[in-house]
Design an enzyme around this catalytic site. Structure first.
Site, PDB file in Angstrom:
ATOM      1  N   THR A 123       0.815  -1.209   0.000  1.00 11.61           N
ATOM      2  CA  THR A 123       0.000   0.000   0.000  1.00 11.61           C
ATOM      3  C   THR A 123       0.850   1.260   0.000  1.00 11.61           C
ATOM      4  O   THR A 123       1.986   1.246   0.506  1.00 11.61           O
ATOM      5  CB  THR A 123      -0.902   0.004   1.259  1.00 11.61           C
ATOM      6  OG1 THR A 123      -1.444   1.309   1.443  1.00 11.61           O
ATOM      7  CG2 THR A 123      -0.117  -0.334   2.518  1.00 11.61           C
ATOM      8  N   TYR A 147      -1.496   0.106  10.155  1.00 11.83           N
ATOM      9  CA  TYR A 147      -1.808  -0.600   8.900  1.00 11.83           C
ATOM     10  C   TYR A 147      -0.604  -0.547   7.955  1.00 11.83           C
ATOM     11  O   TYR A 147      -0.118  -1.585   7.475  1.00 11.83           O
ATOM     12  CB  TYR A 147      -3.043   0.040   8.240  1.00 11.83           C
ATOM     13  CG  TYR A 147      -3.281  -0.398   6.821  1.00 11.83           C
ATOM     14  CD1 TYR A 147      -3.603  -1.713   6.520  1.00 11.83           C
ATOM     15  CD2 TYR A 147      -3.180   0.513   5.760  1.00 11.83           C
ATOM     16  CE1 TYR A 147      -3.805  -2.121   5.201  1.00 11.83           C
ATOM     17  CE2 TYR A 147      -3.388   0.126   4.455  1.00 11.83           C
ATOM     18  CZ  TYR A 147      -3.701  -1.190   4.174  1.00 11.83           C
ATOM     19  OH  TYR A 147      -3.901  -1.577   2.872  1.00 11.83           O
TER      20      TYR A 147
HETATM   21  N1  LIG Z   1      -8.933  -1.197  -1.286  1.00  4.79           N
HETATM   22  C1  LIG Z   1      -7.872  -0.389  -1.437  1.00  4.79           C
HETATM   23  O1  LIG Z   1      -7.987   0.759  -1.878  1.00  4.79           O
HETATM   24  C2  LIG Z   1      -6.489  -0.880  -1.071  1.00  4.79           C
HETATM   25  C3  LIG Z   1      -5.407   0.022  -1.133  1.00  4.79           C
HETATM   26  C4  LIG Z   1      -4.132  -0.446  -0.812  1.00  4.79           C
HETATM   27  C5  LIG Z   1      -3.934  -1.762  -0.477  1.00  4.79           C
HETATM   28  N2  LIG Z   1      -5.001  -2.622  -0.398  1.00  4.79           N
HETATM   29  C6  LIG Z   1      -4.742  -4.010  -0.032  1.00  4.79           C
HETATM   30  O2  LIG Z   1      -5.389  -4.856  -0.952  1.00  4.79           O
HETATM   31  C7  LIG Z   1      -5.822  -6.050  -0.321  1.00  4.79           C
HETATM   32  C8  LIG Z   1      -7.272  -6.339  -0.636  1.00  4.79           C
HETATM   33  O3  LIG Z   1      -8.075  -5.233  -0.221  1.00  4.79           O
HETATM   34  P1  LIG Z   1      -9.655  -5.233  -0.475  1.00  4.79           P
HETATM   35  O4  LIG Z   1     -10.074  -3.807  -0.596  1.00  4.79           O
HETATM   36  O5  LIG Z   1      -9.990  -6.180  -1.538  1.00  4.79           O
HETATM   37  O6  LIG Z   1     -10.166  -5.775   0.936  1.00  4.79           O
HETATM   38  P2  LIG Z   1     -11.363  -6.790   1.254  1.00  4.79           P
HETATM   39  O7  LIG Z   1     -11.640  -6.649   2.724  1.00  4.79           O
HETATM   40  O8  LIG Z   1     -12.490  -6.594   0.297  1.00  4.79           O
HETATM   41  O9  LIG Z   1     -10.705  -8.195   0.952  1.00  4.79           O
HETATM   42  C9  LIG Z   1      -9.894  -8.877   1.864  1.00  4.79           C
HETATM   43  C10 LIG Z   1     -10.285 -10.341   1.804  1.00  4.79           C
HETATM   44  O10 LIG Z   1      -9.421 -11.069   2.657  1.00  4.79           O
HETATM   45  C11 LIG Z   1     -10.190 -11.954   3.469  1.00  4.79           C
HETATM   46  N3  LIG Z   1      -9.453 -12.116   4.716  1.00  4.79           N
HETATM   47  C12 LIG Z   1      -9.097 -11.154   5.613  1.00  4.79           C
HETATM   48  N4  LIG Z   1      -8.437 -11.697   6.647  1.00  4.79           N
HETATM   49  C13 LIG Z   1      -8.342 -13.025   6.395  1.00  4.79           C
HETATM   50  C14 LIG Z   1      -7.771 -14.115   7.102  1.00  4.79           C
HETATM   51  N5  LIG Z   1      -7.178 -13.930   8.275  1.00  4.79           N
HETATM   52  N6  LIG Z   1      -7.857 -15.344   6.567  1.00  4.79           N
HETATM   53  C15 LIG Z   1      -8.477 -15.543   5.364  1.00  4.79           C
HETATM   54  N7  LIG Z   1      -9.040 -14.548   4.658  1.00  4.79           N
HETATM   55  C16 LIG Z   1      -8.969 -13.305   5.172  1.00  4.79           C
HETATM   56  C17 LIG Z   1     -11.518 -11.263   3.645  1.00  4.79           C
HETATM   57  O11 LIG Z   1     -12.583 -12.134   3.979  1.00  4.79           O
HETATM   58  C18 LIG Z   1     -11.699 -10.609   2.283  1.00  4.79           C
HETATM   59  O12 LIG Z   1     -12.347 -11.470   1.371  1.00  4.79           O
HETATM   60  C19 LIG Z   1      -5.511  -5.884   1.168  1.00  4.79           C
HETATM   61  O13 LIG Z   1      -4.296  -6.533   1.443  1.00  4.79           O
HETATM   62  C20 LIG Z   1      -5.349  -4.371   1.308  1.00  4.79           C
HETATM   63  O14 LIG Z   1      -4.471  -4.052   2.367  1.00  4.79           O
HETATM   64  C21 LIG Z   1      -6.271  -2.208  -0.680  1.00  4.79           C
END
Ligand SMILES: NC(=O)c1ccc[n+]([C@@H]2O[C@H](COP(=O)([O-])OP(=O)(O)OC[C@H]3O[C@@H](n4cnc5c(N)ncnc54)[C@H](O)[C@@H]3O)[C@@H](O)[C@H]2O)c1
Length: 331
Positions: A123, A147
Site C-alpha cells: 500500500t 496498517y
Molecule cells: N482497497 C484499497 O484501496 C487498497 C489500497 C491499498 C492496499 N489494499 C490491499 O489490498 C488487499 C485487498 O483489499 P480489499 O479492498 O480487496 O479488501 P477486502 O476486505 O475486500 O478483501 C480482503 C479479503 O481477505 C479476506 N481475509 C481477511 N483476513 C483473512 C484471514 N485472516 N484469513 C483468510 N481470509 C482473510 C476477507 O474475507 C476478504 O475477502 C488488502 O491486502 C489491502 O491491504 C487495498
C-alpha cells in the site's frame, strides 16, 4: 517429494474480497485457474465465481499446506488482510496479528510446499507523509499508522525470504482502488464501508443523509485530502502483468500502482453529483488521525517494467462504474 507446481494455477488469498474477486475474474480470462482462499470475514461467497473457494484462515498453516498440496499453485496472490488505516490506529494488534502473523504463516507454507512466487498487496501507506509531490518507490518508508507499518513488515519478511529461500516476490503498492466491474456482478462491498467513493454514492442512494469531509484545512488546493484513484480492473490487470514478468529465483520487485494524478475529496463529490444527479450534501468533520494531505503515485516504474497501462481510471469512468454497481447492489 514435492510435486511440480501447475503453471496455470494461482492461489488467491482474500479471493472473495473486493480486489481479489476482480483479479480472479481477470486471471480466469487470462487462462489461469484462480483458487480463492478466504475466511469470508469481510469477503463474500457470491464474489467467488471463477474458480473454487477454499475456506480457511490465513494463520492456519496446516490448512494452507493442505490447499497448496491439493492444487499445486505456481504462485500466490496475497490480498487477505485487515485494511482500514483508521481502525488500525485504534486496534493496532489486530493488524499485526492478521497482516503480519497471517502473512508469516503463508510464507512458511509456501516455503514448505515449494510454491515459488508471491504477488503481495502492499500500500501507499508504507510511505507515510510525502516528502515529494509524487511518490516513487525510492521515497523513504515511514508509515504513520499501524496498517502501513504491518504491510512494511510483510515486505521485509518477503525480502528476507526471497534472499534465503529463493522465493520470487512482486510487491505492489496500491494507491486508492475504486470502481467496479458491474457487468460481472462484482464491486466494492465492505462493512463498514470507509472508502470515500462508495460512501458518497450511499448518499445518492438515500442510504446516508450526508457525506463527510474529514478535514477541509489541509495544505491542498481546496483544503481537502488528495488521493490517486485507480480503477479496480486496471489494478487487477497489473497483477497479471506482474505474474507474467520473468524474474530469476530469489528476486524481489516493487511497483507503485496508481495513475500519477490526484483528486481532492471535493472533486470526487462534484463528479459524483454530476453522474448521479443527486445534490449530495456534505458536512465538514475534524481530520482523522493517520491521514496524510496528499498521496499520489509516480507510476513510471510499473509502466516501464510491468508493461502495464491504466486505461479505465478517469474519474468519470471510475465513479460511473461504481455507481452502476452500487445501484444494483443497494438500489
Ligand atoms: N482497497 C484499497 O484501496 C487498497 C489500497 C491499498 C492496499 N489494499 C490491499 O489490498 C488487499 C485487498 O483489499 P480489499 O479492498 O480487496 O479488501 P477486502 O476486505 O475486500 O478483501 C480482503 C479479503 O481477505 C479476506 N481475509 C481477511 N483476513 C483473512 C484471514 N485472516 N484469513 C483468510 N481470509 C482473510 C476477507 O474475507 C476478504 O475477502 C488488502 O491486502 C489491502 O491491504 C487495498
Amino acid at each position: 517429494m514435492v510435486e511440480a507446481p501447475d503453471p496455470h494455477t494461482v492461489l488467491v488469498t482474500g479471493g472473495a474480497g473486493y480486489i481479489g474477486s476482480h483479479t480472479c475474474r481477470l486471471l480466469a480470462a487470462g487462462g489461469f485457474r484462480p483458487i480463492a482462499y478466504d475466511n469470508l470475514s469481510t469477503g463474500h461467497d457470491w464474489a467467488v465465481k471463477w474458480g473454487p473457494l477454499e475456506r480457511g484462515e490465513l494463520a492456519d498453516g496446516t490448512r494452507l499446506r493442505e490447499v497448496m498440496r491439493k492444487y499445486r499453485p505456481a504462485a500466490v496472490i496475497h490480498f487477505a488482510a485487515s485494511i482500514a488505516a483508521g481502525e488500525s490506529v485504534i486496534e493496532p494488534l489486530k493488524y499485526y496479528r492478521n497482516n503480519v502473523a497471517g502473512s508469516l504463516a503463508l510464507i512458511e507454507a509456501m516455503r514448505d510446499c515449494a510454491v515459488p512466487r508471491i504477488v503481495f498487496s502492499s500500500t501507499a501507506a508504507v510511505y507515510g507523509n510525502p516528502q515529494t509531490r509524487l511518490l516513487s518507490e525510492a521515497h523513504p518508508l515511514a508509515p504513520i499508522n499501524p496498517y502501513g507499518a504491518s504491510k512494511l513488515m510483510v515486505e521485509t519478511m518477503l525480502r528476507d525470504a526471497a534472499a534465503a529461500h529463493g522465493l520470487i516476490a512482486n510487491i505492489l503498492r496500491y494507491f486508492n482502488a475504486s470502481g467496479a466491474d458491474p457487468d460481472a456482478g462484482i464491486g466494492e462491498d465492505h462493512e463498514p464501508e470507509t472508502h470515500l467513493i462508495p460512501r458518497v454514492l450511499f448518499v445518492a442512494l438515500g442510504k446516508e443523509r450526508e457525506a463527510s469531509i474529514f478535514g477541509a484545512d489541509y495544505p491542498t488546493p481546496d483544503g481537502t485530502c488528495v488521493r490517486d484513484y485507480i480503477h479496480i480492473l486496471d489494478l487487477a490487470e497489473a497483477h497479471l502483468c506482474a505474474l507474467k514478468r520473468e524474474l530469476p529465483k530469489g528476486s524481489i520487485s516493487v511497483h507503485n500502482l496508481g495513475t500519477g494524478h490526484g483528486y481532492s475529496v471535493k472533486q470526487i463529490m462534484e463528479v459524483a453529483r454530476r453522474i448521479t444527479g443527486h445534490p449530495i450534501p456534505v458536512s465538514i468533520k475534524p481530520r482523522r488521525p493517520g491521514d496524510p494531505p496528499e498521496l499520489v503515485a509516480d507510476p513510471a516504474l510499473a509502466l516501464q517494467e510491468l508493461n502495464w497501462r491504466p486505461t479505465r481510471s478517469s474519474l468519470e469512468r471510475l465513479i460511473a462504474d461504481a455507481w452502476a454497481w452500487h445501484k444494483t447492489r443497494h438500489g
